[in-house]
Design a protein around this motif. Structure first.
Motif, PDB file in Angstrom:
ATOM      1  N   ASP A  67       0.814  -1.212   0.000  1.00 54.95           N
ATOM      2  CA  ASP A  67       0.000   0.000   0.000  1.00 54.95           C
ATOM      3  C   ASP A  67       0.849   1.265   0.000  1.00 54.95           C
ATOM      4  O   ASP A  67       2.077   1.216   0.202  1.00 54.95           O
ATOM      5  CB  ASP A  67      -0.951  -0.001   1.214  1.00 54.95           C
ATOM      6  CG  ASP A  67      -0.290  -0.502   2.491  1.00 54.95           C
ATOM      7  OD1 ASP A  67       0.950  -0.472   2.572  1.00 54.95           O
ATOM      8  OD2 ASP A  67      -1.008  -0.919   3.404  1.00 54.95           O
ATOM      9  N   GLU A  68       0.190   2.367  -0.240  1.00 54.42           N
ATOM     10  CA  GLU A  68       0.828   3.690  -0.202  1.00 54.42           C
ATOM     11  C   GLU A  68      -0.253   4.716   0.125  1.00 54.42           C
ATOM     12  O   GLU A  68      -1.416   4.557  -0.258  1.00 54.42           O
ATOM     13  CB  GLU A  68       1.466   4.014  -1.572  1.00 54.42           C
ATOM     14  CG  GLU A  68       2.126   5.376  -1.695  1.00 54.42           C
ATOM     15  CD  GLU A  68       3.281   5.610  -0.705  1.00 54.42           C
ATOM     16  OE1 GLU A  68       2.976   5.919   0.465  1.00 54.42           O
ATOM     17  OE2 GLU A  68       4.452   5.532  -1.120  1.00 54.42           O
ATOM     18  N   TYR A  69       0.145   5.748   0.869  1.00 58.01           N
ATOM     19  CA  TYR A  69      -0.780   6.840   1.153  1.00 58.01           C
ATOM     20  C   TYR A  69      -1.085   7.612  -0.126  1.00 58.01           C
ATOM     21  O   TYR A  69      -0.191   7.814  -0.969  1.00 58.01           O
ATOM     22  CB  TYR A  69      -0.134   7.831   2.122  1.00 58.01           C
ATOM     23  CG  TYR A  69      -0.079   7.377   3.560  1.00 58.01           C
ATOM     24  CD1 TYR A  69      -1.234   7.063   4.263  1.00 58.01           C
ATOM     25  CD2 TYR A  69       1.141   7.300   4.219  1.00 58.01           C
ATOM     26  CE1 TYR A  69      -1.176   6.682   5.600  1.00 58.01           C
ATOM     27  CE2 TYR A  69       1.201   6.922   5.555  1.00 58.01           C
ATOM     28  CZ  TYR A  69       0.041   6.613   6.231  1.00 58.01           C
ATOM     29  OH  TYR A  69       0.103   6.242   7.542  1.00 58.01           O
ATOM     30  N   CYS A  70      -2.297   8.089  -0.249  1.00 60.38           N
ATOM     31  CA  CYS A  70      -2.631   8.993  -1.355  1.00 60.38           C
ATOM     32  C   CYS A  70      -2.101  10.389  -1.015  1.00 60.38           C
ATOM     33  O   CYS A  70      -2.205  10.841   0.127  1.00 60.38           O
ATOM     34  CB  CYS A  70      -4.150   9.089  -1.554  1.00 60.38           C
ATOM     35  SG  CYS A  70      -4.866   7.606  -2.251  1.00 60.38           S
ATOM     36  N   SER A  79       6.045   8.866   3.334  1.00 63.25           N
ATOM     37  CA  SER A  79       5.494   7.939   2.334  1.00 63.25           C
ATOM     38  C   SER A  79       6.047   6.538   2.567  1.00 63.25           C
ATOM     39  O   SER A  79       7.119   6.350   3.158  1.00 63.25           O
ATOM     40  CB  SER A  79       5.823   8.412   0.915  1.00 63.25           C
ATOM     41  OG  SER A  79       7.196   8.189   0.642  1.00 63.25           O
ATOM     42  N   GLY A 104       1.016   6.932  -5.091  1.00 64.66           N
ATOM     43  CA  GLY A 104      -0.002   7.656  -4.324  1.00 64.66           C
ATOM     44  C   GLY A 104      -0.356   9.012  -4.901  1.00 64.66           C
ATOM     45  O   GLY A 104      -1.286   9.668  -4.411  1.00 64.66           O
ATOM     46  N   ALA A 179      -5.751   5.996   1.036  1.00 67.56           N
ATOM     47  CA  ALA A 179      -4.571   5.230   0.613  1.00 67.56           C
ATOM     48  C   ALA A 179      -4.974   4.331  -0.540  1.00 67.56           C
ATOM     49  O   ALA A 179      -6.166   4.110  -0.788  1.00 67.56           O
ATOM     50  CB  ALA A 179      -4.057   4.387   1.780  1.00 67.56           C
ATOM     51  N   THR A 181      -4.365   0.458  -1.832  1.00 62.67           N
ATOM     52  CA  THR A 181      -3.934  -0.807  -1.237  1.00 62.67           C
ATOM     53  C   THR A 181      -4.223  -1.989  -2.158  1.00 62.67           C
ATOM     54  O   THR A 181      -5.170  -1.960  -2.934  1.00 62.67           O
ATOM     55  CB  THR A 181      -4.655  -1.038   0.124  1.00 62.67           C
ATOM     56  OG1 THR A 181      -4.202  -2.281   0.687  1.00 62.67           O
ATOM     57  CG2 THR A 181      -6.168  -1.098  -0.010  1.00 62.67           C
TER      58      THR A 181
END
Ligand code: F6R
Length: 235
Positions: A67-70, A79, A104, A179, A181
């Motif tokens: 996953d990664e934060y938006c 990040s 993201g 996020a 994912t």
């Protein structure tokens, strides 16, 4: 599901690093599914040490993160790209071009989710997926929901997740609220799953492993995985 209980975070980390190291030794060009957060930090330190000692070679390894934060670029210290670079990728001999995370800051997040799903599929799905678990049972950023989301998607983070993750930000307002994912279906396609959890997660691990399989506890789906191992630290 196999549950291994160990005495400490250090033992959990050492064991997880051994299992991942074993995967790399058995298949040098394996695809590792990776997670961020406090749980895998010690595991990554163990892998870095083994690589420095010449016991592991990451040169052919491919990695896909959960996953990664938006809204955060890869050079933002909050990040997940930055976390992976600084805690693992820059410290082992992995080819950075073979390390993948969702983007993201993509203009079209729906297209980005489809791209990431297709990418993970094109790699043949992870040979081993490392997971942490949220106190609400989330894996990746698959929060409790009416259904199990199958593919990569964007998600609004649960209030409890924002609270939990705010420890890594200066102010709670700085925590991204969404996020991207991997989906539960993507995680279930991994050939092996390894979930690591500290003592503070004992109760949710118990519900995930022995309670009903329900999207209200997303990790409970792992009861249906053919090769899932949980390492739970007692302290
Ligand atoms: C992070 C991730 C999350 C974390 C979970 C536990 O990539 O996928 O599911 O694994 O939030 O986080 P920690 O380990 O910080 O308690």
């Amino acid at each position: 599901m196999k549950i291994i209980r160990v005495e400490s975070y250090e033992k959990m980390s050492a064991l997880a690093a051994q299992i991942i190291g074993g995967q790399i030794l058995l298949k040098p060009n394996c695809v590792l599914g990776l997670a961020t957060g406090s749980s895998p930090l010690g595991t990554y330190q163990g892998l870095v040490r083994a690589c420095a000692e010449g016991l592991l070679d990451f040169s052919q390894v491919r990695t896909v993160n959960l996953d990664e934060y938006c809204g955060l670029t890869g050079d933002n210290p909050q990040s997940y790209r930055y976390f992976m670079d600084t805690n693992l990728f820059h410290k082992v001999n992995v080819d950075k071009a073979n390390t993948y995370l969702p983007n993201g800051v993509a203009g079209d997040m729906q297209a980005e989710c489809a791209r990431y799903e297709a990418l993970v599929e094109s790699l043949g799905w992870p040979d081993l997926q490392l997971l942490g678990i949220g106190h609400n049972g989330h894996i990746g950023f698959n929060e409790p929901a009416p259904d199990f989301p199958v593919r990569a998607h964007t998600v609004q983070l649960a209030e409890s997740t924002i609270q939990a993750n705010s420890r890594l930000f200066q102010r709670i307002e700085d925590v991204p609220t969404s996020a991207v994912t991997m989906g539960i279906g993507t995680i279930m396609k991994a050939k092996k799953v390894l979930l690591i959890a500290g003592a503070d997660k004992e109760e949710i691990v118990e519900r995930a492993c022995h309670g009903p399989v329900t999207p209200q506890v997303p990790a409970s789906i792992l009861q249906l995985h053919r090769d899932a191992t949980v390492i739970l630290s007692k302290n």
